[in-house]
Design a protein around this motif. Structure first.
Motif, mmCIF file in Angstrom:
data_model
loop_
_atom_site.group_PDB
_atom_site.id
_atom_site.type_symbol
_atom_site.label_atom_id
_atom_site.label_comp_id
_atom_site.label_asym_id
_atom_site.label_seq_id
_atom_site.Cartn_x
_atom_site.Cartn_y
_atom_site.Cartn_z
ATOM 1 N N ALA A 3 0.353 -1.340 0.300
ATOM 2 C CA ALA A 3 0.186 -0.199 0.420
ATOM 3 C C ALA A 3 0.940 1.023 -0.349
ATOM 4 C CB ALA A 3 -1.514 0.398 0.937
ATOM 5 N N SER A 4 0.254 2.267 -0.435
ATOM 6 C CA SER A 4 0.854 3.452 -0.464
ATOM 7 C C SER A 4 0.200 4.634 -1.168
ATOM 8 C CB SER A 4 2.098 3.620 -1.759
ATOM 9 O OG SER A 4 1.269 3.104 -3.120
ATOM 10 N N GLY A 5 0.574 6.009 -0.783
ATOM 11 C CA GLY A 5 -0.204 7.177 -1.164
ATOM 12 C C GLY A 5 -0.373 8.058 0.641
ATOM 13 N N GLY A 6 -0.670 7.124 1.446
ATOM 14 C CA GLY A 6 -1.044 7.668 2.459
ATOM 15 C C GLY A 6 -0.110 9.596 2.873
ATOM 16 N N GLY A 7 -0.476 9.910 3.464
ATOM 17 C CA GLY A 7 0.347 11.477 3.480
ATOM 18 C C GLY A 7 -0.852 12.228 4.547
ATOM 19 N N LEU A 8 -0.516 13.722 4.819
ATOM 20 C CA LEU A 8 -0.716 14.213 5.551
ATOM 21 C C LEU A 8 -1.633 16.195 4.582
ATOM 22 C CD1 LEU A 8 -1.394 16.306 8.228
ATOM 23 C CD2 LEU A 8 0.846 17.073 8.232
ATOM 24 N N SER B 54 -8.163 18.999 6.031
ATOM 25 C CA SER B 54 -9.663 19.463 6.136
ATOM 26 C C SER B 54 -10.395 19.235 4.210
ATOM 27 C CB SER B 54 -10.162 19.929 6.967
ATOM 28 O OG SER B 54 -10.784 19.102 6.933
ATOM 29 N N GLY B 55 -11.125 18.434 3.734
ATOM 30 C CA GLY B 55 -11.608 18.690 2.695
ATOM 31 C C GLY B 55 -10.454 18.317 1.324
ATOM 32 N N GLY B 56 -9.404 18.941 1.851
ATOM 33 C CA GLY B 56 -8.340 18.183 0.570
ATOM 34 C C GLY B 56 -8.410 16.681 0.058
ATOM 35 N N SER B 57 -7.519 16.384 -0.738
ATOM 36 C CA SER B 57 -7.851 14.873 -1.329
ATOM 37 C C SER B 57 -6.568 14.466 -1.083
ATOM 38 C CB SER B 57 -7.691 15.005 -2.663
ATOM 39 O OG SER B 57 -9.252 15.372 -3.172
ATOM 40 N N LEU B 58 -6.787 12.962 -1.490
ATOM 41 C CA LEU B 58 -5.345 11.487 -1.419
ATOM 42 C C LEU B 58 -5.687 10.677 -2.503
ATOM 43 C CD1 LEU B 58 -4.296 10.956 2.176
ATOM 44 C CD2 LEU B 58 -2.820 12.374 0.195
ATOM 45 N N ARG C 132 -9.784 -0.860 -9.540
ATOM 46 C CA ARG C 132 -8.652 -1.614 -9.697
ATOM 47 C C ARG C 132 -8.673 -1.736 -11.272
ATOM 48 N NH1 ARG C 132 -10.775 -7.200 -7.682
ATOM 49 N NH2 ARG C 132 -9.276 -7.945 -8.784
ATOM 50 N N ASP C 133 -7.086 -1.746 -11.084
ATOM 51 C CA ASP C 133 -6.700 -2.500 -12.692
ATOM 52 C C ASP C 133 -7.010 -3.875 -12.546
ATOM 53 O OD1 ASP C 133 -5.008 -2.893 -14.782
ATOM 54 O OD2 ASP C 133 -4.538 -0.439 -15.183
ATOM 55 N N ASN C 134 -6.849 -4.887 -13.191
ATOM 56 C CA ASN C 134 -6.848 -6.501 -12.822
ATOM 57 C C ASN C 134 -6.011 -6.665 -13.406
ATOM 58 O OD1 ASN C 134 -9.324 -6.655 -11.697
ATOM 59 N ND2 ASN C 134 -10.305 -7.356 -13.759
ATOM 60 N N ALA C 135 -5.582 -6.266 -14.397
ATOM 61 C CA ALA C 135 -4.301 -6.116 -15.218
ATOM 62 C C ALA C 135 -2.698 -6.177 -14.950
ATOM 63 C CB ALA C 135 -4.247 -5.351 -17.138
ATOM 64 N N LYS C 136 -2.915 -4.994 -13.591
ATOM 65 C CA LYS C 136 -2.249 -4.339 -13.134
ATOM 66 C C LYS C 136 -1.492 -5.224 -11.378
ATOM 67 C CE LYS C 136 -0.965 -0.247 -15.682
ATOM 68 N NZ LYS C 136 -1.021 0.840 -15.472
ATOM 69 N N ASN C 137 -3.149 -5.885 -11.703
ATOM 70 C CA ASN C 137 -3.302 -6.156 -9.876
ATOM 71 C C ASN C 137 -2.821 -5.249 -8.897
ATOM 72 O OD1 ASN C 137 -3.604 -9.017 -10.556
ATOM 73 N ND2 ASN C 137 -1.314 -9.279 -10.650
ATOM 74 N N THR C 138 -3.180 -4.022 -9.565
ATOM 75 C CA THR C 138 -3.280 -3.122 -8.757
ATOM 76 C C THR C 138 -4.753 -2.489 -8.014
ATOM 77 O OG1 THR C 138 -1.280 -2.541 -9.578
ATOM 78 C CG2 THR C 138 -2.759 -0.896 -8.101
ATOM 79 N N MET C 139 -5.116 -2.629 -7.043
ATOM 80 C CA MET C 139 -6.351 -1.602 -6.010
ATOM 81 C C MET C 139 -5.930 0.102 -5.663
ATOM 82 S SD MET C 139 -8.094 -2.145 -3.207
ATOM 83 C CE MET C 139 -7.410 -2.469 -2.507
ATOM 84 N N TYR C 140 -7.111 0.755 -6.047
ATOM 85 C CA TYR C 140 -6.633 2.372 -5.370
ATOM 86 C C TYR C 140 -8.184 2.664 -5.183
ATOM 87 C CZ TYR C 140 -4.091 2.274 -9.702
ATOM 88 O OH TYR C 140 -3.412 1.705 -11.426
ATOM 89 N N LEU C 141 -8.179 3.430 -4.269
ATOM 90 C CA LEU C 141 -8.863 4.538 -3.504
ATOM 91 C C LEU C 141 -8.466 5.921 -3.494
ATOM 92 C CD1 LEU C 141 -11.414 4.150 -1.282
ATOM 93 C CD2 LEU C 141 -9.425 4.145 0.633
ATOM 94 N N GLN C 142 -9.717 6.853 -4.166
ATOM 95 C CA GLN C 142 -9.477 8.200 -3.652
ATOM 96 C C GLN C 142 -10.524 8.741 -3.371
ATOM 97 O OE1 GLN C 142 -8.298 10.140 -6.484
ATOM 98 N NE2 GLN C 142 -8.506 11.787 -5.157
ATOM 99 N N MET C 143 -9.839 9.794 -2.059
ATOM 100 C CA MET C 143 -10.429 10.079 -1.265
ATOM 101 C C MET C 143 -10.394 11.446 -1.273
ATOM 102 S SD MET C 143 -8.768 7.566 1.912
ATOM 103 C CE MET C 143 -7.154 8.626 1.448
#
Length: 121
Positions: A5-10, A13-17, A70-81
């Motif tokens: 997993a990757s993409g976390g951070g600070l 409020s109201g922002g996106s990750l 998710r991108d099955n070809a890349k075996n990757t899942m995403y979460l747009q927050m």
């Protein structure tokens, strides 16, 4: 089979990750993938899940703000927050319920290492 997993951070409020979860190994097929989170002093909870066919499920607290894909070809899942709130602060974990790998290997309930999301008010 491993999940990274990757993409976390600070973020304010109201922002996106955008979180990513990449599965590695000799993978043939991944069934349902999901994001869970655990805030300090609380139990781990399901945030969102997505089946291999693309059917999604969301916790009521994130509906309309988070999008799982998710991108099955890349075996990757995403979460747009989007529209993040301080109460979204937690360690986010990715999970797959069942994965078929080479040589007939089947693994169940595989977890990634977690990525920290902190939303400041």
């Amino acid at each position: 089979v491993q999940l990274q997993a990757s993409g976390g951070g600070l973020v304010q409020s109201g922002g996106s990750l955008r979180l990513s979860c990449a599965a590695s190994g000799s993978i043939l097929r991944i069934e349902t993938m999901g994001w869970y989170r655990q805030a300090p002093g609380k139990q781990r909870e399901l945030v969102a899940s997505i089946t291999s066919g693309g059917r999604t499920n969301y916790a009521d607290s994130v509906k309309g703000r988070f999008t799982i894909s998710r991108d099955n070809a890349k075996n990757t899942m995403y979460l747009q927050m989007n529209s993040l709130k301080p109460e979204d602060t937690a360690v986010y974990y990715c999970n797959v319920d069942k994965v078929r790998a080479s040589r007939g290997t089947v693994k169940y309930d595989v977890w990634g290492q977690g990525t920290l999301v902190t939303v400041s008010s």
